[in-house]
Design a protein around this motif. Sequence first.
Motif, PDB file in Angstrom:
ATOM      1  N   LEU A  79     -11.952   5.081 -17.228  1.00  0.00           N
ATOM      2  CA  LEU A  79     -13.106   5.007 -18.155  1.00  0.00           C
ATOM      3  C   LEU A  79     -12.767   6.324 -19.838  1.00  0.00           C
ATOM      4  O   LEU A  79     -13.385   5.557 -20.699  1.00  0.00           O
ATOM      5  N   ALA A  80     -12.250   7.277 -19.227  1.00  0.00           N
ATOM      6  CA  ALA A  80     -12.111   8.627 -20.487  1.00  0.00           C
ATOM      7  C   ALA A  80     -11.059   7.548 -21.073  1.00  0.00           C
ATOM      8  O   ALA A  80     -11.676   6.961 -22.609  1.00  0.00           O
ATOM      9  N   ARG A  81     -10.233   6.805 -20.988  1.00  0.00           N
ATOM     10  CA  ARG A  81      -9.566   5.490 -21.874  1.00  0.00           C
ATOM     11  C   ARG A  81     -10.054   4.771 -22.150  1.00  0.00           C
ATOM     12  O   ARG A  81     -10.468   4.568 -23.410  1.00  0.00           O
ATOM     13  N   ILE A  82     -11.109   4.149 -21.633  1.00  0.00           N
ATOM     14  CA  ILE A  82     -12.223   3.216 -22.305  1.00  0.00           C
ATOM     15  C   ILE A  82     -12.783   4.256 -23.486  1.00  0.00           C
ATOM     16  O   ILE A  82     -13.144   2.795 -25.012  1.00  0.00           O
ATOM     17  N   GLN A  83     -13.409   4.682 -22.946  1.00  0.00           N
ATOM     18  CA  GLN A  83     -14.323   5.315 -23.789  1.00  0.00           C
ATOM     19  C   GLN A  83     -13.399   6.008 -25.576  1.00  0.00           C
ATOM     20  O   GLN A  83     -14.272   5.998 -26.626  1.00  0.00           O
ATOM     21  N   ALA A  84     -12.176   6.379 -25.327  1.00  0.00           N
ATOM     22  CA  ALA A  84     -11.563   6.689 -26.533  1.00  0.00           C
ATOM     23  C   ALA A  84     -10.900   5.440 -27.293  1.00  0.00           C
ATOM     24  O   ALA A  84     -11.557   5.479 -28.557  1.00  0.00           O
ATOM     25  N   LEU A  85     -10.684   4.296 -27.012  1.00  0.00           N
ATOM     26  CA  LEU A  85     -11.100   3.154 -27.130  1.00  0.00           C
ATOM     27  C   LEU A  85     -12.938   2.722 -28.209  1.00  0.00           C
ATOM     28  O   LEU A  85     -12.768   2.021 -29.263  1.00  0.00           O
ATOM     29  N   ASN A  86     -12.791   3.178 -27.012  1.00  0.00           N
ATOM     30  CA  ASN A  86     -14.781   2.679 -27.728  1.00  0.00           C
ATOM     31  C   ASN A  86     -15.084   3.616 -29.323  1.00  0.00           C
ATOM     32  O   ASN A  86     -15.262   2.809 -30.288  1.00  0.00           O
ATOM     33  N   GLU A  87     -14.376   4.370 -29.527  1.00  0.00           N
ATOM     34  CA  GLU A  87     -15.021   5.717 -31.028  1.00  0.00           C
ATOM     35  C   GLU A  87     -13.441   5.201 -31.468  1.00  0.00           C
ATOM     36  O   GLU A  87     -13.713   5.747 -32.395  1.00  0.00           O
ATOM     37  N   ASP A  88     -12.570   4.373 -31.140  1.00  0.00           N
ATOM     38  CA  ASP A  88     -10.705   4.064 -32.295  1.00  0.00           C
ATOM     39  C   ASP A  88     -11.561   3.091 -32.829  1.00  0.00           C
ATOM     40  O   ASP A  88     -11.673   2.136 -32.708  1.00  0.00           O
ATOM     41  N   PRO A  89     -11.448   3.308 -34.544  1.00  0.00           N
ATOM     42  CA  PRO A  89     -12.122   2.337 -35.328  1.00  0.00           C
ATOM     43  C   PRO A  89     -11.035   1.361 -36.158  1.00  0.00           C
ATOM     44  O   PRO A  89     -10.918  -0.297 -36.382  1.00  0.00           O
ATOM     45  N   SER A  90      -9.850   1.743 -35.586  1.00  0.00           N
ATOM     46  CA  SER A  90      -8.789   0.779 -35.629  1.00  0.00           C
ATOM     47  C   SER A  90      -8.741  -0.581 -34.431  1.00  0.00           C
ATOM     48  O   SER A  90      -7.450  -1.310 -34.386  1.00  0.00           O
ATOM     49  N   ILE A  91      -9.359  -0.002 -33.448  1.00  0.00           N
ATOM     50  CA  ILE A  91      -9.421  -1.643 -32.147  1.00  0.00           C
ATOM     51  C   ILE A  91     -10.645  -1.479 -32.710  1.00  0.00           C
ATOM     52  O   ILE A  91     -11.672  -1.024 -32.463  1.00  0.00           O
ATOM     53  N   HIS A  92     -10.657  -3.389 -32.382  1.00  0.00           N
ATOM     54  CA  HIS A  92     -11.904  -4.065 -32.544  1.00  0.00           C
ATOM     55  C   HIS A  92     -12.443  -4.789 -31.266  1.00  0.00           C
ATOM     56  O   HIS A  92     -13.955  -5.235 -31.054  1.00  0.00           O
ATOM     57  N   GLY A  93     -11.327  -4.813 -30.755  1.00  0.00           N
ATOM     58  CA  GLY A  93     -11.648  -5.738 -29.443  1.00  0.00           C
ATOM     59  C   GLY A  93     -10.761  -4.757 -27.514  1.00  0.00           C
ATOM     60  O   GLY A  93     -10.083  -4.317 -28.383  1.00  0.00           O
ATOM     61  N   ILE A  94     -11.919  -4.680 -27.049  1.00  0.00           N
ATOM     62  CA  ILE A  94     -10.827  -4.157 -25.728  1.00  0.00           C
ATOM     63  C   ILE A  94     -10.978  -4.892 -24.818  1.00  0.00           C
ATOM     64  O   ILE A  94     -11.857  -5.442 -24.672  1.00  0.00           O
ATOM     65  N   LEU A  95      -9.965  -4.970 -24.258  1.00  0.00           N
ATOM     66  CA  LEU A  95      -9.525  -6.117 -22.713  1.00  0.00           C
ATOM     67  C   LEU A  95      -8.736  -5.282 -21.434  1.00  0.00           C
ATOM     68  O   LEU A  95      -8.200  -4.725 -21.488  1.00  0.00           O
ATOM     69  N   VAL A  96      -9.909  -4.950 -20.093  1.00  0.00           N
ATOM     70  CA  VAL A  96      -9.042  -4.881 -18.834  1.00  0.00           C
ATOM     71  C   VAL A  96      -8.943  -6.301 -18.478  1.00  0.00           C
ATOM     72  O   VAL A  96      -9.198  -7.039 -17.923  1.00  0.00           O
ATOM     73  N   GLN A  97      -7.458  -5.890 -17.916  1.00  0.00           N
ATOM     74  CA  GLN A  97      -7.627  -6.784 -17.362  1.00  0.00           C
ATOM     75  C   GLN A  97      -7.304  -7.135 -15.823  1.00  0.00           C
ATOM     76  O   GLN A  97      -7.289  -6.412 -15.697  1.00  0.00           O
ATOM     77  N   LEU A  98      -8.406  -8.212 -15.351  1.00  0.00           N
ATOM     78  CA  LEU A  98      -8.417  -8.468 -13.962  1.00  0.00           C
ATOM     79  C   LEU A  98      -7.997  -8.642 -13.297  1.00  0.00           C
ATOM     80  O   LEU A  98      -7.081  -9.700 -13.596  1.00  0.00           O
ATOM     81  N   PRO A  99      -7.636  -8.779 -11.849  1.00  0.00           N
ATOM     82  CA  PRO A  99      -8.567  -7.562 -11.123  1.00  0.00           C
ATOM     83  C   PRO A  99      -7.988  -6.191 -11.491  1.00  0.00           C
ATOM     84  O   PRO A  99      -6.985  -6.175 -12.251  1.00  0.00           O
TER      85      PRO A  99
END
Length: 286
Positions: A79-99
């Motif tokens: 969750l902390a890593r996702i939060q960092a990516l949420n705040e990273d302006p160079s990243i426009h899409g985040i995908l966490v591979q399931l399952p």
Amino acid sequence: MSAQIISGTQLAAELREEVAQRTQALIAQGITPGLAVILIGDDPASSVYVRNKVAACEKAGLHSVHETLPSETTQEALLARIQALNEDPSIHGILVQLPLPDHIDTHKVIEAISPEKDVDGFHVINAGMLMTGTPLFKPCTPYGVMKMLEAHHVERRGAVACIVGASNIVGKPMAMLLLADGATVTICNSKTRDLAAHTRAADILVVAVGRPNMITGDMIKPGAVVIDVGINRLPNGKLCGDVDFESASQVAGAITPVPGGVGPMTIAMLLVNTLEAAERSAQNKV
Ligand code: NDP
């Protein structure tokens, strides 16, 4: 009758070329669309999917960040890593591979991704917006299926559509998209009584279950358009869909193959969603 083959390979290549051109236009404005893909653990199938997604990004000129975290990664760390990516302006899409591994709550992880960067379209806000008709992102696989239907001029308005499989990532959003185009939609699941009665009534049949060759020619309305989302690996190592291609292609009017059908479209639509997220962020900066 021998069905027309609806190839995803060719259409996906065209879409990827279009993405590449729009990406260059955005880069000229100083914005490189960026996708972050997170894989937890070393599941071989997931690793292949992630590698293909990252390679497709790079080929189209998008910036991609591929992170493989160990399977014992804690939920908090993810969750902390996702939060960092949420705040990273160079990243426009985040995908966490399931399952995800069992100790991680998939729902919590999906909800942690910013809805503006949720290029898979799985966040409840995007699912809700899809239901009410204004999605920021359409989930890639059903979006790809809609592109295939459009490209082959398959009439949705007034058509009877049957979707076999009711998952949040394929079946349900597929139903929403077909409904939005004016189809009359039935969604079947594992409890459906007399599945064949539903499938045989369909002008458009979409199958997304994960059971090799479960839909046979006798379950298909003559002339129907059959979209096989399933990807199954047989004991002999070969891939097959949920539809028995041999018997189904004798009855259907048009049919997607596996491989080379929906699969390539899913990746192409991920690129489209990432590009559109970057385009939206560029507009917000103007
Ligand atoms: P899920 O396992 O999440 O969902 C399967 C669905 O099928 C469930 O709704 C289940 O019903 C239903 N189902 C199970 N058995 C039957 C049955 N006998 N009759 C009718 N419905 C049944 O799978 P996914 O949606 O994630 O994936 C489905 C398939 O699509 C898989 O093969 C997967 O690999 C493939 N896939 C392919 C993609 C691509 O790019 N081509 C992308 C994503 C998935 P219930 O709700 O009652 O449990």
